[in-house]
Scaffold this motif. Sequence first.
Motif, PDB file in Angstrom:
ATOM      1  N   ALA A  27     -16.932  90.939  91.480  1.00 49.18           N
ATOM      2  CA  ALA A  27     -16.577  91.606  90.226  1.00 49.18           C
ATOM      3  C   ALA A  27     -15.583  90.796  89.418  1.00 49.18           C
ATOM      4  N   HIS A  28     -15.830  90.720  88.110  1.00 48.59           N
ATOM      5  CA  HIS A  28     -14.911  90.090  87.168  1.00 48.59           C
ATOM      6  C   HIS A  28     -14.449  91.145  86.167  1.00 48.59           C
ATOM      7  N   TRP A  29     -13.189  91.088  85.793  1.00 50.67           N
ATOM      8  CA  TRP A  29     -12.607  92.005  84.802  1.00 50.67           C
ATOM      9  C   TRP A  29     -12.490  91.236  83.495  1.00 50.67           C
ATOM     10  N   ASP A  30     -13.278  91.630  82.485  1.00 49.28           N
ATOM     11  CA  ASP A  30     -13.212  91.045  81.142  1.00 49.28           C
ATOM     12  C   ASP A  30     -12.297  91.902  80.273  1.00 49.28           C
ATOM     13  N   TYR A  31     -11.225  91.308  79.759  1.00 48.03           N
ATOM     14  CA  TYR A  31     -10.208  92.056  79.018  1.00 48.03           C
ATOM     15  C   TYR A  31     -10.106  91.492  77.604  1.00 48.03           C
ATOM     16  N   ILE A  32     -10.663  92.214  76.618  1.00 42.26           N
ATOM     17  CA  ILE A  32     -10.512  91.805  75.225  1.00 42.26           C
ATOM     18  C   ILE A  32      -9.132  92.243  74.751  1.00 42.26           C
ATOM     19  N   VAL A  33      -8.371  91.311  74.203  1.00 40.60           N
ATOM     20  CA  VAL A  33      -6.994  91.607  73.808  1.00 40.60           C
ATOM     21  C   VAL A  33      -6.940  92.046  72.343  1.00 40.60           C
ATOM     22  N   ALA A  41     -16.410 100.236  90.028  1.00 44.88           N
ATOM     23  CA  ALA A  41     -16.050  98.858  90.399  1.00 44.88           C
ATOM     24  C   ALA A  41     -15.628  98.785  91.855  1.00 44.88           C
ATOM     25  N   GLU A  42     -14.861  99.768  92.316  1.00 41.28           N
ATOM     26  CA  GLU A  42     -14.424  99.781  93.714  1.00 41.28           C
ATOM     27  C   GLU A  42     -15.616  99.879  94.661  1.00 41.28           C
ATOM     28  N   ALA A  43     -16.607 100.708  94.324  1.00 33.74           N
ATOM     29  CA  ALA A  43     -17.805 100.836  95.162  1.00 33.74           C
ATOM     30  C   ALA A  43     -18.577  99.530  95.193  1.00 33.74           C
ATOM     31  N   PHE A  44     -18.708  98.893  94.044  1.00 32.15           N
ATOM     32  CA  PHE A  44     -19.404  97.604  93.950  1.00 32.15           C
ATOM     33  C   PHE A  44     -18.703  96.549  94.793  1.00 32.15           C
ATOM     34  N   VAL A  91     -21.519 106.142  92.349  1.00 34.37           N
ATOM     35  CA  VAL A  91     -21.047 105.100  93.265  1.00 34.37           C
ATOM     36  C   VAL A  91     -22.152 104.614  94.187  1.00 34.37           C
ATOM     37  N   SER A  92     -23.149 105.457  94.509  1.00 33.74           N
ATOM     38  CA  SER A  92     -24.240 105.003  95.373  1.00 33.74           C
ATOM     39  C   SER A  92     -25.068 103.921  94.673  1.00 33.74           C
ATOM     40  N   TRP A  93     -25.265 104.063  93.359  1.00 37.53           N
ATOM     41  CA  TRP A  93     -25.981 103.050  92.579  1.00 37.53           C
ATOM     42  C   TRP A  93     -25.196 101.734  92.584  1.00 37.53           C
ATOM     43  N   TRP A  94     -23.891 101.843  92.401  1.00 33.39           N
ATOM     44  CA  TRP A  94     -23.059 100.640  92.362  1.00 33.39           C
ATOM     45  C   TRP A  94     -22.963  99.986  93.741  1.00 33.39           C
ATOM     46  N   THR A  95     -23.050 100.777  94.787  1.00 33.17           N
ATOM     47  CA  THR A  95     -23.077 100.219  96.143  1.00 33.17           C
ATOM     48  C   THR A  95     -24.341  99.391  96.343  1.00 33.17           C
ATOM     49  N   ARG A  96     -25.472  99.930  95.930  1.00 27.41           N
ATOM     50  CA  ARG A  96     -26.737  99.172  96.025  1.00 27.41           C
ATOM     51  C   ARG A  96     -26.663  97.893  95.204  1.00 27.41           C
ATOM     52  N   LEU A  97     -26.065  97.988  94.028  1.00 26.50           N
ATOM     53  CA  LEU A  97     -25.947  96.806  93.177  1.00 26.50           C
ATOM     54  C   LEU A  97     -25.090  95.739  93.855  1.00 26.50           C
ATOM     55  N   GLY A  98     -23.996  96.156  94.489  1.00 32.30           N
ATOM     56  CA  GLY A  98     -23.153  95.203  95.207  1.00 32.30           C
ATOM     57  C   GLY A  98     -23.903  94.505  96.311  1.00 32.30           C
ATOM     58  N   GLU A  99     -24.792  95.225  96.983  1.00 34.05           N
ATOM     59  CA  GLU A  99     -25.580  94.636  98.066  1.00 34.05           C
ATOM     60  C   GLU A  99     -26.584  93.618  97.539  1.00 34.05           C
ATOM     61  N   VAL A 100     -27.066  93.830  96.313  1.00 28.59           N
ATOM     62  CA  VAL A 100     -28.011  92.883  95.699  1.00 28.59           C
ATOM     63  C   VAL A 100     -27.290  91.640  95.192  1.00 28.59           C
ATOM     64  N   PHE A 146     -10.991  92.444  92.368  1.00 31.10           N
ATOM     65  CA  PHE A 146     -11.737  91.647  91.395  1.00 31.10           C
ATOM     66  C   PHE A 146     -11.503  90.166  91.672  1.00 31.10           C
ATOM     67  N   LYS A 147     -12.573  89.371  91.618  1.00 33.48           N
ATOM     68  CA  LYS A 147     -12.434  87.936  91.894  1.00 33.48           C
ATOM     69  C   LYS A 147     -11.845  87.171  90.714  1.00 33.48           C
ATOM     70  N   LYS A 148     -12.068  87.685  89.505  1.00 37.05           N
ATOM     71  CA  LYS A 148     -11.537  87.014  88.317  1.00 37.05           C
ATOM     72  C   LYS A 148     -11.007  88.057  87.334  1.00 37.05           C
ATOM     73  N   PHE A 149      -9.972  87.653  86.607  1.00 35.10           N
ATOM     74  CA  PHE A 149      -9.461  88.437  85.483  1.00 35.10           C
ATOM     75  C   PHE A 149      -9.532  87.528  84.261  1.00 35.10           C
ATOM     76  N   ILE A 150     -10.357  87.888  83.304  1.00 36.83           N
ATOM     77  CA  ILE A 150     -10.656  87.003  82.178  1.00 36.83           C
ATOM     78  C   ILE A 150     -10.067  87.583  80.893  1.00 36.83           C
ATOM     79  N   VAL A 151      -9.119  86.881  80.322  1.00 39.64           N
ATOM     80  CA  VAL A 151      -8.529  87.278  79.046  1.00 39.64           C
ATOM     81  C   VAL A 151      -9.414  86.759  77.917  1.00 39.64           C
ATOM     82  N   LYS A 152      -9.896  87.651  77.072  1.00 37.23           N
ATOM     83  CA  LYS A 152     -10.783  87.264  75.979  1.00 37.23           C
ATOM     84  C   LYS A 152     -10.052  87.362  74.644  1.00 37.23           C
ATOM     85  N   LYS A 153     -10.032  86.250  73.933  1.00 36.52           N
ATOM     86  CA  LYS A 153      -9.380  86.166  72.621  1.00 36.52           C
ATOM     87  C   LYS A 153     -10.443  86.431  71.556  1.00 36.52           C
TER      88      LYS A 153
END
Length: 360
Positions: free
Chosen positions: A158-164, A148-151, A105-114, A184-191
């Motif tokens: 954050a976007h959630w890509d969901y392959i159906v 994802a929560e740490a980020f 989570v510390s890595w993902w926290t740094r990534l969120g800051e970037v 998450f800012k977006k939830f993306i349904v992938k066909k």
Amino acid sequence: MLDYNTIETLHIEVTDKCNASCPQCARNQSGGKVNSHLPLVELSLNDIKKIVPVELIHRLKSALFCGNFGDPIVAKETLEILEYFREINSNINLSINTNGSARDVSWWTRLGEVIQNKGNIKFGIDGLADTHALYRKGTDFHKIIRNAEAFIKAGGNAHWDYIVFRHNEHQVEEARALAAQLGFKKFIVKKTGRFFSNSKLEKKDHQDVLDEQNQPIYKIQPPVNPEFHNSSLAREEGLIKQFGSMQSYLETTDVSCKSLQEKSLYVSSEGLIFPCCWTANQMYVWYVPAASTPLHKLLDSHGGPETINAKFNSLESILENPFFKSIQESWSCKSISEGKLQVCAKTCGSSFDQFKDQYL
């Protein structure tokens, strides 16, 4: 092809290594053994400094860290590379496509800051705790959610890509609600358009999933609900009626190059430069003999891979290599046998676009 001075986007595959074994990924054999053609390498920060001039970073609109075979979060210096880009260009849009199931989570926290809101991370989460790893084989749903929560908590977009698939189509709305709850800012349904055999040029009704001994352990299938069907795959029968076969369609279709339209360039984990990820993918097709694709033959006729390696040649000189012009010239050939690149016809043809139709 693309002129160096018009580049707006870089697509960088920082590594071809991955912690997952997704059964429709080109880095392994249907979720089993790793593709034996892969060099299994990664780009360091020093490599990036050699490959991408500072003046280019200054004028780039975006840099996407994704690729064909690997997951960016597995490479040792991905975070440092992103910080380097951000330091030089505070407005550049930085994005990563990832399975999210590595690092702490510390890595993902740094990534969120970037990243903040100047870019995004697309987390490939294909289901909930009981279904996700059927496709994202080898990943941990709960670890992904923690990362994802740490980020997100650090300000990351954050976007959630969901392959159906058939096994998770009943969970789409529950996952959408969870994504909203987590921030998450977006939830993306992938066909998905991957239920298609590139060797046979026809749809598949399932995909066998293999273990590390390449023995089948279960299968995945496309969704039943027409709402989640990829429209290019749905058009296949009509194209066959119109052209006689998918091969005939590819022979005759016009090509409208996505990378030219997007003014983008692809950097492989070896430092090789290609117009796009789809052409680069042809370097390591696991189900054909090594170095035997039409792209290899075209590249070999213009000096071989070393001439397009940006660790040793400037991007400007590489883009002047006749190899790139030959790719564009191939689009006007009358047939595949006469030199038209099938990968270009299939990816950027006029009537069959599995990639674009994932999102429609």
